[in-house]
Motif scaffolding. Structure first.
Motif, PDB file in Angstrom:
ATOM      1  N   ASN A 141       0.932  -1.426  -0.038  1.00 24.09           N
ATOM      2  CA  ASN A 141       0.211  -0.508  -0.357  1.00 24.09           C
ATOM      3  C   ASN A 141       0.661   1.912   0.240  1.00 24.09           C
ATOM      4  O   ASN A 141       0.147   2.469   0.445  1.00 24.09           O
ATOM      5  N   CYS A 280     -13.395  12.211   1.848  1.00 23.26           N
ATOM      6  CA  CYS A 280     -13.467  10.908   0.680  1.00 23.26           C
ATOM      7  C   CYS A 280     -13.187  12.258  -0.492  1.00 23.26           C
ATOM      8  O   CYS A 280     -13.181  11.232  -1.180  1.00 23.26           O
ATOM      9  N   LEU A 283     -10.297  13.076  -1.050  1.00 23.30           N
ATOM     10  CA  LEU A 283      -9.129  11.946  -1.743  1.00 23.30           C
ATOM     11  C   LEU A 283     -10.172  11.551  -3.539  1.00 23.30           C
ATOM     12  O   LEU A 283      -9.129  11.284  -3.825  1.00 23.30           O
ATOM     13  N   CYS A 287      -7.381  12.080  -6.456  1.00 29.29           N
ATOM     14  CA  CYS A 287      -7.128  11.025  -7.540  1.00 29.29           C
ATOM     15  C   CYS A 287      -7.135  10.749  -8.919  1.00 29.29           C
ATOM     16  O   CYS A 287      -7.783  10.067  -9.410  1.00 29.29           O
ATOM     17  N   PRO A 294      -2.122   4.051  -1.832  1.00 32.44           N
ATOM     18  CA  PRO A 294      -3.039   4.536  -0.950  1.00 32.44           C
ATOM     19  C   PRO A 294      -2.123   5.652   0.040  1.00 32.44           C
ATOM     20  O   PRO A 294      -2.085   6.358   0.567  1.00 32.44           O
ATOM     21  N   LEU A 297      -1.450   9.053  -0.486  1.00 29.41           N
ATOM     22  CA  LEU A 297      -2.870   9.716  -0.152  1.00 29.41           C
ATOM     23  C   LEU A 297      -2.954  10.605   1.579  1.00 29.41           C
ATOM     24  O   LEU A 297      -3.689  11.322   2.079  1.00 29.41           O
ATOM     25  N   VAL A 322     -10.312   5.141   2.119  1.00 26.52           N
ATOM     26  CA  VAL A 322     -10.360   4.080   0.064  1.00 26.52           C
ATOM     27  C   VAL A 322     -10.958   3.594   0.646  1.00 26.52           C
ATOM     28  O   VAL A 322     -11.778   2.851  -0.884  1.00 26.52           O
ATOM     29  N   ASN A 323     -10.293   2.535   1.381  1.00 26.97           N
ATOM     30  CA  ASN A 323     -11.699   0.821   1.427  1.00 26.97           C
ATOM     31  C   ASN A 323     -13.356   1.275   1.183  1.00 26.97           C
ATOM     32  O   ASN A 323     -13.755   0.548   0.362  1.00 26.97           O
ATOM     33  N   LEU A 331     -14.157   4.924  -6.046  1.00 27.60           N
ATOM     34  CA  LEU A 331     -12.266   4.533  -6.281  1.00 27.60           C
ATOM     35  C   LEU A 331     -12.805   3.582  -7.039  1.00 27.60           C
ATOM     36  O   LEU A 331     -13.432   2.627  -6.927  1.00 27.60           O
ATOM     37  N   VAL A 343      -4.821   3.621  -6.863  1.00 26.55           N
ATOM     38  CA  VAL A 343      -6.266   3.533  -6.503  1.00 26.55           C
ATOM     39  C   VAL A 343      -6.483   5.077  -7.258  1.00 26.55           C
ATOM     40  O   VAL A 343      -5.597   5.692  -8.002  1.00 26.55           O
TER      41      VAL A 343
END
Length: 346
Positions: A141, A280, A283, A287, A294, A297, A322-323, A331, A343
């Motif tokens: 990661n 969120c 992020l 991206c 990851p 970020l 991220v998840n 993403l 991602v």
């Protein structure tokens, strides 16, 4: 998290000093135990329970914390008997002295099955996270070697901060009713910050012991861990908040695991949800230009310089976002580069 002092009501605007207690509501005492972290305290509540008291959480295992408890038991809590020790979740600041307290007072430990097993697992196998599969998880990661080393040895630090738990416990699950003294508490479960975290709701008094699910001024840490690399703790956290907003009244008096008690539960839940929505969005924007590892970020979510301890929490929380975005489809995975995952925004 932005300061929420302008939107929440704090009936007790000043916390008790270390070594002191205040009666937060009739029959419930509030004290604080110091922590050697940036968040420098944990709230402990004691509820009058027949001929004794039920303790909610215990503080970390340390000489300082034990000395504070000795001071309390010799001072404002002199003559008080602990009948039960209830632990909300497995983090050291909450469960650290549970074994010590249970033995000292010959009192049963009440907690969730997940809390008990998580703590026992870490205590019995503190080096388990050192294995290659967990090391590889952090490295792929994009995390550097020094931070990876910190995270994969965290079990050893846990062992130092938690006294051995008793060999038996009393399990609490969602929907249980717990009678403490003259009060009836419904057992609620929170997720995201810690799995199967216990909360206690007294509907008659609109009173909630919320543990770390909802705090007045900061957002509880929500982290992905190597043992559950594809987990969605942020999704679980937001679902718990939505359930609380739908089922608990706005004028609920919240007794949290840290910081000040407050009223304004729905306002605070909305602030927490908006906080994570904004993170969120950051992020996703980051991206859009190009796929990102990851770990790259981290500066998007955390602008201040982080010490090694904070870096571990920050990385795990960033990965939770991220998840969550991978689950929602905002993403998607891009092609890895040199074995490091990336991602991209959809």
């Amino acid at each position: 998290m932005p300061d929420a002092s302008d939107t929440l009501i704090h009936p007790h605007a000043a916390p008790p000093d270390y070594g002191e207690v205040v009666e937060i509501v009739p029959g419930i005492l509030w004290t604080r135990i110091s922590l050697p972290f940036r968040l420098d305290h944990v709230n402990i509540f004691l509820i009058e329970d027949g001929d004794g008291w039920t303790m909610i959480d215990t503080g970390i295992q340390s000489r300082t914390a034990q000395a504070l408890w000795e001071r309390l038991f010799a001072g404002p809590l002199a003559g008080l008997r602990i009948r039960r020790v209830l632990v909300t979740h497995y983090h050291p600041d909450h469960i650290g002295l549970a074994g010590w307290m249970a033995e000292r007072w010959d009192a049963p430990l009440l907690t969730s099955l997940t809390t008990y097993l998580e703590s026992r697992n870490l205590s019995l196998s503190p080096g388990a996270l050192d294995s290659k599969v967990y090391w590889d998880f952090y490295r792929r990661n994009g995390l550097d070697e020094s931070t990876t080393a910190l995270l994969t040895t965290s079990g050893h630090f846990y062992l130092k901060m938690v006294s051995p738990l008793p060999p038996t416990f009393e399990r609490l699950v969602a929907g249980d009713v717990l009678h403490i003294g003259g009060r009836r508490f419904d057992v609620l479960i929170g997720n995201g910050h810690a799995p199967e975290m216990l909360m206690l709701h007294c509907a008659d008094e609109h009173l909630l012991l919320a543990a770390d699910q909802v705090l007045a001024k900061i957002s509880p840490n929500v982290s992905v861990h190597a043992v559950d690399p594809n987990g969605d703790p942020l999704g679980l956290f937001l679902r718990t908040l939505a359930t609380m907003a739908a089922t608990l009244p706005e004028d609920t008096y919240v007794l949290p695991g840290h910081q000040l008690p407050f009223r304004g539960l729905h306002v605070r839940i909305a602030e927490l949800a908006a906080h994570h929505e904004a993170r969120c969005a950051l992020l996703i924007d980051a991206c859009r230009a190009a796929p990102r590892a990851p770990a790259d970020l981290l500066p998007v979510m955390f602008h201040r310089k982080l010490d090694p301890h904070q870096m571990g929490f920050a990385f795990s929380e960033m990965l939770a976002h991220v998840n969550y975005l991978l689950r929602t489809g905002a993403l998607a995975w891009a092609d890895p580069v040199d074995g490091v995952l990336r991602v991209e925004a959809r």
